[in-house]
Design a protein around this motif. Structure first.
Motif, PDB file in Angstrom:
ATOM      1  N   GLY A 131      99.509 -12.997 -11.933  1.00 57.08           N
ATOM      2  CA  GLY A 131      98.860 -12.166 -10.731  1.00 57.08           C
ATOM      3  C   GLY A 131      98.478 -10.723 -11.097  1.00 57.08           C
ATOM      4  N   VAL A 132      97.932 -10.155  -9.927  1.00 54.76           N
ATOM      5  CA  VAL A 132      97.812  -8.498 -10.530  1.00 54.76           C
ATOM      6  C   VAL A 132      98.714  -7.827 -10.615  1.00 54.76           C
ATOM      7  CG1 VAL A 132      96.719  -6.589  -9.144  1.00 54.76           C
ATOM      8  CG2 VAL A 132      95.884  -8.811  -8.453  1.00 54.76           C
ATOM      9  N   ASP A 133     100.094  -8.098 -10.336  1.00 54.32           N
ATOM     10  CA  ASP A 133     101.103  -7.284 -10.781  1.00 54.32           C
ATOM     11  C   ASP A 133     101.367  -7.312 -12.217  1.00 54.32           C
ATOM     12  OD1 ASP A 133     101.399  -6.316  -8.023  1.00 54.32           O
ATOM     13  OD2 ASP A 133     102.765  -7.821  -7.545  1.00 54.32           O
ATOM     14  N   ASP A 134     101.059  -8.320 -12.845  1.00 58.06           N
ATOM     15  CA  ASP A 134     101.225  -8.577 -14.282  1.00 58.06           C
ATOM     16  C   ASP A 134     100.261  -7.901 -15.091  1.00 58.06           C
ATOM     17  OD1 ASP A 134     103.247 -10.421 -13.497  1.00 58.06           O
ATOM     18  OD2 ASP A 134     101.854 -12.151 -13.646  1.00 58.06           O
ATOM     19  N   LEU A 135      99.279  -7.419 -14.608  1.00 55.54           N
ATOM     20  CA  LEU A 135      98.371  -6.617 -15.406  1.00 55.54           C
ATOM     21  C   LEU A 135      98.724  -5.156 -15.797  1.00 55.54           C
ATOM     22  CD1 LEU A 135      94.889  -7.379 -13.210  1.00 55.54           C
ATOM     23  CD2 LEU A 135      95.946  -8.723 -15.426  1.00 55.54           C
ATOM     24  N   PRO A 136      98.422  -4.881 -16.994  1.00 57.87           N
ATOM     25  CA  PRO A 136      98.896  -3.562 -17.386  1.00 57.87           C
ATOM     26  C   PRO A 136      98.047  -2.486 -16.777  1.00 57.87           C
ATOM     27  CG  PRO A 136      97.422  -4.582 -19.158  1.00 57.87           C
ATOM     28  CD  PRO A 136      97.641  -5.601 -18.117  1.00 57.87           C
ATOM     29  N   ILE A 137      98.596  -1.277 -16.617  1.00 54.47           N
ATOM     30  CA  ILE A 137      97.796  -0.060 -16.291  1.00 54.47           C
ATOM     31  C   ILE A 137      96.633   0.287 -17.007  1.00 54.47           C
ATOM     32  CG2 ILE A 137      98.031   2.127 -15.503  1.00 54.47           C
ATOM     33  CD1 ILE A 137      99.542   0.588 -13.720  1.00 54.47           C
ATOM     34  N   ASP A 138      95.463   0.547 -16.421  1.00 56.81           N
ATOM     35  CA  ASP A 138      94.345   0.848 -17.306  1.00 56.81           C
ATOM     36  C   ASP A 138      94.596   2.260 -17.565  1.00 56.81           C
ATOM     37  OD1 ASP A 138      91.676   1.377 -18.231  1.00 56.81           O
ATOM     38  OD2 ASP A 138      90.832   0.010 -16.982  1.00 56.81           O
ATOM     39  N   VAL A 139      94.941   2.754 -18.560  1.00 50.90           N
ATOM     40  CA  VAL A 139      95.133   4.150 -18.933  1.00 50.90           C
ATOM     41  C   VAL A 139      93.909   4.976 -18.948  1.00 50.90           C
ATOM     42  CG1 VAL A 139      96.073   5.820 -20.654  1.00 50.90           C
ATOM     43  CG2 VAL A 139      97.423   3.770 -19.800  1.00 50.90           C
ATOM     44  N   GLU A 140      93.098   4.463 -19.744  1.00 51.54           N
ATOM     45  CA  GLU A 140      91.491   4.987 -19.826  1.00 51.54           C
ATOM     46  C   GLU A 140      91.007   5.114 -18.416  1.00 51.54           C
ATOM     47  OE1 GLU A 140      87.517   4.142 -22.306  1.00 51.54           O
ATOM     48  OE2 GLU A 140      89.328   3.122 -22.862  1.00 51.54           O
ATOM     49  N   LEU A 141      90.896   4.402 -17.489  1.00 52.61           N
ATOM     50  CA  LEU A 141      90.168   4.370 -16.171  1.00 52.61           C
ATOM     51  C   LEU A 141      90.745   5.385 -15.390  1.00 52.61           C
ATOM     52  CD1 LEU A 141      88.066   3.151 -14.072  1.00 52.61           C
ATOM     53  CD2 LEU A 141      90.173   1.644 -13.422  1.00 52.61           C
ATOM     54  N   ILE A 142      92.125   5.465 -15.480  1.00 52.43           N
ATOM     55  CA  ILE A 142      92.715   6.500 -14.407  1.00 52.43           C
ATOM     56  C   ILE A 142      92.692   7.800 -15.260  1.00 52.43           C
ATOM     57  CG2 ILE A 142      95.142   7.235 -13.802  1.00 52.43           C
ATOM     58  CD1 ILE A 142      95.781   4.405 -13.772  1.00 52.43           C
ATOM     59  N   THR A 143      92.816   7.983 -16.510  1.00 49.06           N
ATOM     60  CA  THR A 143      92.491   9.068 -17.203  1.00 49.06           C
ATOM     61  C   THR A 143      91.056   9.481 -16.750  1.00 49.06           C
ATOM     62  OG1 THR A 143      94.044   8.539 -19.045  1.00 49.06           O
ATOM     63  CG2 THR A 143      91.991  10.234 -19.515  1.00 49.06           C
ATOM     64  N   ASP A 144      90.197   8.746 -16.772  1.00 46.84           N
ATOM     65  CA  ASP A 144      88.758   9.123 -16.747  1.00 46.84           C
ATOM     66  C   ASP A 144      88.526   9.522 -15.103  1.00 46.84           C
ATOM     67  OD1 ASP A 144      87.713   8.458 -19.136  1.00 46.84           O
ATOM     68  OD2 ASP A 144      87.004   6.450 -18.731  1.00 46.84           O
ATOM     69  N   SER A 145      89.110   8.847 -14.392  1.00 47.09           N
ATOM     70  CA  SER A 145      89.256   9.126 -12.805  1.00 47.09           C
ATOM     71  C   SER A 145      89.647  10.474 -12.594  1.00 47.09           C
ATOM     72  CB  SER A 145      89.824   8.225 -11.807  1.00 47.09           C
ATOM     73  OG  SER A 145      89.184   6.835 -11.963  1.00 47.09           O
ATOM     74  N   THR A 146      90.959  10.745 -13.322  1.00 49.81           N
ATOM     75  CA  THR A 146      91.591  12.251 -12.934  1.00 49.81           C
ATOM     76  C   THR A 146      90.661  13.175 -13.495  1.00 49.81           C
ATOM     77  OG1 THR A 146      93.107  11.782 -14.877  1.00 49.81           O
ATOM     78  CG2 THR A 146      93.841  11.207 -12.515  1.00 49.81           C
ATOM     79  N   ASP A 147      90.185  13.177 -14.952  1.00 53.49           N
ATOM     80  CA  ASP A 147      89.205  13.997 -15.551  1.00 53.49           C
ATOM     81  C   ASP A 147      88.088  14.478 -14.374  1.00 53.49           C
ATOM     82  OD1 ASP A 147      91.128  14.269 -17.640  1.00 53.49           O
ATOM     83  OD2 ASP A 147      89.967  12.921 -19.149  1.00 53.49           O
ATOM     84  N   ALA A 148      87.659  13.465 -14.177  1.00 56.08           N
ATOM     85  CA  ALA A 148      86.416  13.583 -13.309  1.00 56.08           C
ATOM     86  C   ALA A 148      86.743  14.491 -12.104  1.00 56.08           C
ATOM     87  CB  ALA A 148      85.753  12.399 -13.042  1.00 56.08           C
TER      88      ALA A 148
END
Length: 120
Positions: free
Chosen positions: A9-26
């Motif tokens: 399931g979606v809950d089993d997927l790891p956190i996308d650290v790079e995506l969240i980093t890019d979003s917060t940086d932007a």
């Protein structure tokens, strides 16, 4: 009896650290004087989603007061009565977006440290 295999399931997927980093940086790179309300309104729900995702992780809030403090800040931001309304000023929406990005980044750092996915 036949053996059942559970689908991932979606809950089993790891956190996308790079995506969240890019979003917060932007979000944190945006400037009030050059950002439109539409840009802010487009970016904020993405950040809120990242924050909600991190709150679902076991980050040790029960054992660590500093982590619990970040959780409290996050839940306060996510409370609908604390979010800027459509009629709110661009100033209010901008600083709300930045607050969400800031707390998201702090929880992401905690996540990377606890999960071993980050740089120490």
């Amino acid at each position: 009896m036949a053996e059942r295999h559970e689908a991932s399931g979606v809950d089993d997927l790891p956190i996308d650290v790079e995506l969240i980093t890019d979003s917060t940086d932007a979000a944190l790179a945006m400037r009030l004087g050059t950002s439109t309300r539409a840009d802010i309104d487009m970016r904020t729900p993405v950040l809120v989603g990242h924050l909600q995702l991190l709150l679902g992780e076991e980050l040790g809030a029960g054992e660590d007061d500093a982590v619990m403090q970040q959780f409290r800040k996050a839940y306060k931001l996510l409370d609908l009565k604390n979010r800027p309304a459509k009629e709110a000023t661009t100033f209010s929406a901008y600083f709300f977006m930045r607050d969400v990005a800031d707390v998201t980044r702090r929880l992401l750092w905690i996540y990377t440290q606890r999960s071993g996915t980050g740089v120490s």
